[in-house]
Design a protein around this motif. Sequence first.
Motif, mmCIF file in Angstrom:
data_model
loop_
_atom_site.group_PDB
_atom_site.id
_atom_site.type_symbol
_atom_site.label_atom_id
_atom_site.label_comp_id
_atom_site.label_asym_id
_atom_site.label_seq_id
_atom_site.Cartn_x
_atom_site.Cartn_y
_atom_site.Cartn_z
ATOM 1 N N ASP A 275 17.408 -33.053 -10.284
ATOM 2 C CA ASP A 275 16.528 -32.308 -9.393
ATOM 3 C C ASP A 275 16.748 -30.806 -9.565
ATOM 4 N N PHE A 304 13.082 -35.128 -10.396
ATOM 5 C CA PHE A 304 12.349 -34.401 -9.360
ATOM 6 C C PHE A 304 12.211 -32.929 -9.789
ATOM 7 N N ASP A 305 11.384 -32.200 -9.069
ATOM 8 C CA ASP A 305 11.311 -30.734 -9.174
ATOM 9 C C ASP A 305 11.075 -30.258 -10.621
ATOM 10 N N HIS A 419 15.989 -35.912 -0.778
ATOM 11 C CA HIS A 419 14.566 -35.877 -1.139
ATOM 12 C C HIS A 419 13.709 -36.666 -0.174
#
Lengths: 420, 251
Positions: A275, A304-305, A419
């Motif tokens: 992330d 993620f991200d 998250h």
Amino acid sequence: MNIQTKPPLTLAEQALVDGFAERLKDLPGSAAVSDLRDRLIGELKDHGLPTRRIESWHYTDFRVLLKSVPEGGNDAVRLIEPLVPEAIRLVAGADAGDLPAGLKVSDYADALRDGRVTTQMEPRGADDAIGRISGAFVSCGLGLDLAAGTALEHPVELQVAHGGGHTHQRFPVRIGANAAATVIERHTNRGSDPAFVTSVTDLVVGNDANLTWIIVQTQGGADTHLSQINVTLEENARLTLYVVNAGGKLVREEIHVVAKGEGADLQLRGVNLLDGDSHTDVTLTLGHDVPNTTSTETFRNVVFDRARGVFQGQIRVAQDAQKTDARMASNTLLLSDDGEFSTKPELEIFADDVQCAHGATVADIDDVHLFYLMSRGIPEPQARGLLVKAFVNEIVEELEDEPLVEALHDVIETWLERHG
Amino acid sequence: MLEIRNLHARIADTDTEIIRGLDLTVKAGEVAAIMGPNGSGKSTLSYILAGREDYEVTEGDILYNGESILEMDVAERAASGIFLAFQYPVEIPGVATMQFLKVALNEQRKARGEGELSTPDFIRKVREAAGELKIDPDMLKRPVNVGFSGGEKKRAEILQMALLEPKLCVLDETDSGLDIDALRIVADGVNALRSPDRAMVVITHYQRLLEHIVPDTVHVLYRGQVVKSGDKSIALELEENGYADIIDAAA
Ligand SMILES: Nc1ncnc2c1ncn2[C@@H]1O[C@H](COP(=O)(O)OP(=O)(O)OP(=O)(O)O)[C@@H](O)[C@H]1O
Ligand SMILES: [Mg+2]
């Protein structure tokens, strides 16, 4: 390596060189070890950190990605709760307490002082930046020796819990013939300062031994984590190796395995939870050097991200290594348009009677799965969480060891909660 | 309880309209059967009621207890008491059935401001409901619907319905894939849930199911519209003559 002109050192390279000069007086070691350290830092000065032009670092332009190196270090011993309650906790510099019969633990700082480790401290090759930095900076660690025929009832946890700054440890480990054990290698930042960590493990798994080795990396969001595990599998040795990456800003985890004895088997499983704007690189080289060895490698990656991930998996099958069976898979759940995961399988097969396969997939969460869960009243964030967990837990559950599975579930759950 | 007014819906991001001016009212306590030829829009209607985003409502409204649900997401509709038993239940590898049931039940309770169920209470509840539907408890140890036979999946849907105790139950071809005994068991399960404050929309192709779950009203769907409504005699008529007459009359 083929360096024509020497580029000026980057800020991070300079900080490494300066940091070394500063730490040198406190680093343990015989004269030979000191000479080796000097040589390695000299090489670092001459060559700089590897760039994308070096093939094994192509997806991780280390020189560019390493923006800074923290000052100072914290060698103070920290003890944290082991992942599995009944585990035998081993921490460099701390008293190991009562050990089960057959397990011998030595202090790596002693080995540095008497200088018997200089060959072991040599880097693997010119492109081995981790080996080089580790060799220069290593200050402590633990040696493990499990006597032939010993089956450990409880897992061993090698704990490297630090508070930021420099931490450089090494773990030479020998699992004797017919021995059986589970070892958890745990890296975590329990402070608030950014860390720069190297860890090198040299592991020999003896004839007919059965070892489960689990690396759990939960460094902080600003940390650099460089690790290497060098494994030799002897005849009929079985190694189940799990790597869980759930932290760190810049992570390179190298796994180098040589199946040197017939009948050796490697089961490698990896979970990469990525992330923020982190960069995580898992690099595997696996040599099937003799006939009748087997391996499977399965990675589940969650992105993620703006996180970036890399899995390089190189499998070499030597010319006379007939009947090799090797299967590699890397599956990625890409949860953001800005994230990325690159998989680079590389099969070098010189034998003709072998089974080798690799596959890579990248997908988002299945809309139909999400709809079904939500249609039962599970709100979207929880439903997504369940599906992400399902994706990685399939790998974890293969462990079939209740306390270990639970411990890893907890690590994953804790990470995912960020998250929600 | 349910009032669908002049509903038009198309497949999201396309011009393909599937529901084309559909009206339907179902009162509390009522069991409404929906019949109609393949492809007439029955499953689409059920998905739209559940809130699936693949479809886009372009006109009309869906009122549930007098209020529009069009702005509610899938989970909110479920928590408000709308339940869809899928024509094709979805397999979800890696999600344990028991965990799924527990999360669903507790999330719904949370959304309604009720406390969480304790684990022993939850397990007892599941065991009881599974027993009544003759579901092998070992099945619940597997991931959601994974490896379940067609009939087992349908039974599992009714198990979920029994546990979640919804107010508006939409059953999409729950009878397909069930053997004769299972059909009776599932029908008994559904009948046990019939109550004055609960409505059911039962989508089926066959009169056989409606012998077990006797409907108060029957509606025929054709090309995205309800073209005929009446009592259970319509189902018998369809069984005899097929759709031709009704479709001709509607045309
Ligand atoms: N996502 C979609 N993409 C393309 N076509 C769709 C989609 N969803 C529904 N349709 C079409 O809409 C029509 C209605 O489908 P629906 O599944 O609602 O029919 P049904 O009445 O349930 O049929 P059956 O009795 O066979 O179950 C069909 O022609 C179908 O192909
Ligand atoms: Mg249908």
